[in-house]
Each structure stands twice: as structure tokens, then as C-alpha cells.
Design a protein around this motif. Structure first.
Motif, short mmCIF file in Angstrom:
data_model
loop_
_atom_site.label_atom_id
_atom_site.label_comp_id
_atom_site.label_asym_id
_atom_site.label_seq_id
_atom_site.Cartn_x
_atom_site.Cartn_y
_atom_site.Cartn_z
N PRO A 195 0.66 -1.26 0.12
CA PRO A 195 -0.06 -0.11 -0.09
C PRO A 195 0.81 1.29 0.14
O PRO A 195 1.92 1.26 0.59
N ASP A 196 0.37 2.20 -0.73
CA ASP A 196 1.10 3.51 -0.93
C ASP A 196 1.29 4.17 0.68
O ASP A 196 2.25 4.89 0.89
N THR A 197 0.30 3.94 1.62
CA THR A 197 0.55 4.31 2.68
C THR A 197 1.58 3.60 3.71
O THR A 197 1.61 3.78 5.00
N ALA A 198 2.05 2.47 3.35
CA ALA A 198 2.60 1.49 4.19
C ALA A 198 4.04 1.80 4.75
O ALA A 198 4.61 2.72 4.34
N ASP A 199 4.25 1.58 5.88
CA ASP A 199 5.52 2.22 6.67
C ASP A 199 6.59 1.31 6.25
O ASP A 199 6.97 0.33 6.75
N ARG A 201 10.48 1.70 4.26
CA ARG A 201 11.87 2.71 3.84
C ARG A 201 12.98 1.82 3.13
O ARG A 201 13.01 0.70 3.33
N HIS A 229 6.65 6.15 -4.80
CA HIS A 229 5.50 6.14 -4.34
C HIS A 229 4.74 7.04 -5.88
O HIS A 229 5.28 8.04 -6.33
N PRO A 231 1.81 9.03 -7.64
CA PRO A 231 0.46 9.76 -7.19
C PRO A 231 -0.77 9.10 -8.12
O PRO A 231 -0.48 8.96 -9.02
N PRO A 234 -2.74 3.03 -5.84
CA PRO A 234 -2.82 2.54 -4.74
C PRO A 234 -1.83 1.84 -4.13
O PRO A 234 -1.67 1.69 -2.73
N ALA A 236 2.47 1.30 -3.98
CA ALA A 236 3.82 1.80 -4.12
C ALA A 236 4.90 0.55 -5.00
O ALA A 236 4.61 -0.56 -4.73
#
Length: 290
Positions: A195-199, A201, A229, A231, A234, A236
Motif C-alpha cells: 500500500p502507498d501508505t505502508a511504513d 523505507r 510512490h 501519485p 494505490p 507503491a
């Protein structure tokens, strides 16, 4: 000096016009050889001394690095012992079972698959050594792949870089779970459906999650190298590099599933058998029975 010049000119003339001087030159060379050796002795001694000193300096430097490495590893071992004791206490508080060490056998590379579209290899352990299909294969750095075919004396291993290989992993930092798939390149793996909001790195270590029961949990697999990411999308695009040296390793470990820990009798739940069937109330009779 004039006499020497005349003699030298005469010798050059004789050498040019007659062949007798070849034999004379040979004898003179033999006669002068010890003198040449004595003249070369000082330079040879200096060269040997500089080489010995350079090798000694290299050995001293290597010894210093090894001492520093031993000190660093000793510090890590001391720290790990305290962490191990703390982990045992926390597991006791949580009532969790201790993690067992997985047994293994060593193996050596026999050959690599010549097909450029597959990433497989053959190792020198087979059915007689206990190897089985689906067995995890490690090297000194991390997970290499799994056994896909077994013969009596050898086994074929599918590497994690192959496009047909996928396994469940989790981020060592926070425990998020994903699926890691090969990309057909030795230095790149794909992390699917992030998911694009997953933590997640760059630099995160991906380890086996233990899901599906194929790979034991906690073994390093890859390290995240790129997180893109996009834009409006949904998911990454996440790329990772395998930590195992897929193109350089020649010795491997074949991991066996650990033996299940025996369950003590007092750990079983106490259940009282229902002997009196009269204590169980029967459902009331339906109304309006004719």
C-alpha cells in the motif's frame, strides 16, 4: 684512454668480420657472471628487505584489523547474551514457547543452470542425505532459495531471484508482512502489493515471516533498495536486493524443520468430563404437537 678506445674499435671490427669472437664472448660471459651476480647482490638484498618489510607491515595491519574485529564481535556477543536473557524473560512472561534452533547440513555447488531465463543450481546433497522438496537453502548471508527436485546424490535449487519464486516476508523493523517475488535479476526482487501508505523505507531488512510453514521465521532474505510512490496509484513500487550472494557463494546450508517441543502434562487444560447426563437440560417440547 686512447689505447682502450683503439682496442675496443679493433674488437668491434674483429667481431663484425669474423665468427671466432662468438666463442670468446661466451667464455667472457661465463667469466663475468660471478662479478655480475656480486654487483646485483646489494640491489637484490634491498628488494628482498623492502618486500619483507612490506609483508610484515601488511601482516601487522591485518593483525590490528582482526584484533579490532574480535573486540567488536566480543562486544556484540556480550550484548546479545543480555538480549537473549531478556528475550527469555519476556517469553516467560508472555507464556510463549521458546524458539528452537533448526538443524541443518552443509552442501556445495555443483553447477549452475545455463538457461538465462531461469535461476537454478545443483548442489551435492540428495535424498540419501535427507534433502527433500521445499527445503530452504541458505548461505552465509541469507536465504538463497528452496529445493525443487531431489535425486539420490544431488538436488536442484530454485533461487529467490527466479521469476517463478515467491515467499512471504516481513519487515524486521515493524513486522509488516508482504510477498517477495523474483524479478529474473540476481540483484533485484519485487515486493508485491505494498500500500502507498505502508511504513516501508529504503534499507529495511526483509526476513522470512514463517507463514505457510515452508520457511522458518526470522531468516534474512533481502534489503529494500527503492520505494517509489506514484501519485494516484494505490500501491507503491518497492524493489529489494537479496542479501545472499547468489552469484558468488559455493557453500550452502540446507535447513531442516526443528523438532516440535514436547508439551508438558501440566500445560494441558484441565477438562472435567461430563458424567452425569442428567445435568444437561433437554430442549423444551415444541408447542402444538398433535
Amino acid at each position: 684512454m686512447l689505447l682502450c678506445a683503439v682496442v675496443a674499435a679493433a674488437l668491434m671490427f674483429v667481431d663484425h668480420r669474423f665468427t671466432r669472437m662468438e666463442e670468446v664472448r661466451g667464455h667472457l660471459t661465463t667469466l663475468v657472471a660471478p662479478i655480475q651476480w656480486l654487483v646485483a647482490v646489494p640491489s637484490d638484498v634491498l628488494a628482498w628487505g623492502s618486500l619483507a618489510l612490506s609483508e610484515q607491515r601488511a601482516l601487522v595491519e591485518e593483525n590490528r584489523r582482526l584484533r579490532e574485529q574480535i573486540l567488536h564481535l566480543s562486544h556484540r556477543v556480550q550484548h546479545m547474551s543480555s538480549l537473549t536473557a531478556e528475550n527469555v524473560r519476556l517469553r516467560e512472561l508472555l507464556g510463549a514457547a521458546a524458539r528452537l534452533d533448526a538443524p541443518y547440513i552443509t552442501a556445495e555447488l555443483l553447477s549452475l543452470d545455463a538457461d538465462p531465463f531461469t535461476h537454478q543450481m545443483v548442489i551435492d546433497r540428495g535424498r540419501r542425505d535427507g534433502a527433500f522438496v521445499g527445503q530452504p537453502v541458505m548461505d552465509a548471508s541469507g536465504l538463497v532459495g528452496q529445493v525443487t527436485a531431489v535425486s539420490a546424490y544431488s538436488s536442484r535449487v530454485l533461487m529467490v531471484a527466479d521469476v517463478s519464486h515467491a515467499l512471504p516476508v516481513q519487515i524486521n523493523r515493524n513486522g509488516l508482512r508482504f510477498v517477495l517475488q523474483g524479478s529474473g535479476q540476481y540483484d533485484a526482487l519485487r515486493v508485491l502489493h505494498v500500500p502507498d501508505t505502508a511504513d516501508i523505507r529504503e534499507g529495511d531488512l526483509l526476513v522470512t515471516s514463517g507463514l505457510a510453514g515452508r520457511f522458518p521465521p526470522g531468516y534474512p532474505v533481502a534489503r529494500v533498495t527503492e520505494v517509489v510512490h506514484d501519485p494516484g496509484q494505490p500501491f507503491a513500487r518497492v524493489t529489494a536486493a537479496p542479501v545472499a550472494r547468489l552469484q558468488r557463494s559455493r557453500h550452502f546450508l540446507l535447513i531442516f524443520p526443528p523438532e516440535p517441543a514436547p508439551v508438558p502434562d501440566d500445560a494441558l487444560w484441565d477438562r472435567e468430563p461430563v458424567d452425569d447426563m442428567g445435568d444437561i437440560e433437554s430442549p423444551p417440547a415444541a408447542q402444538g404437537e398433535g
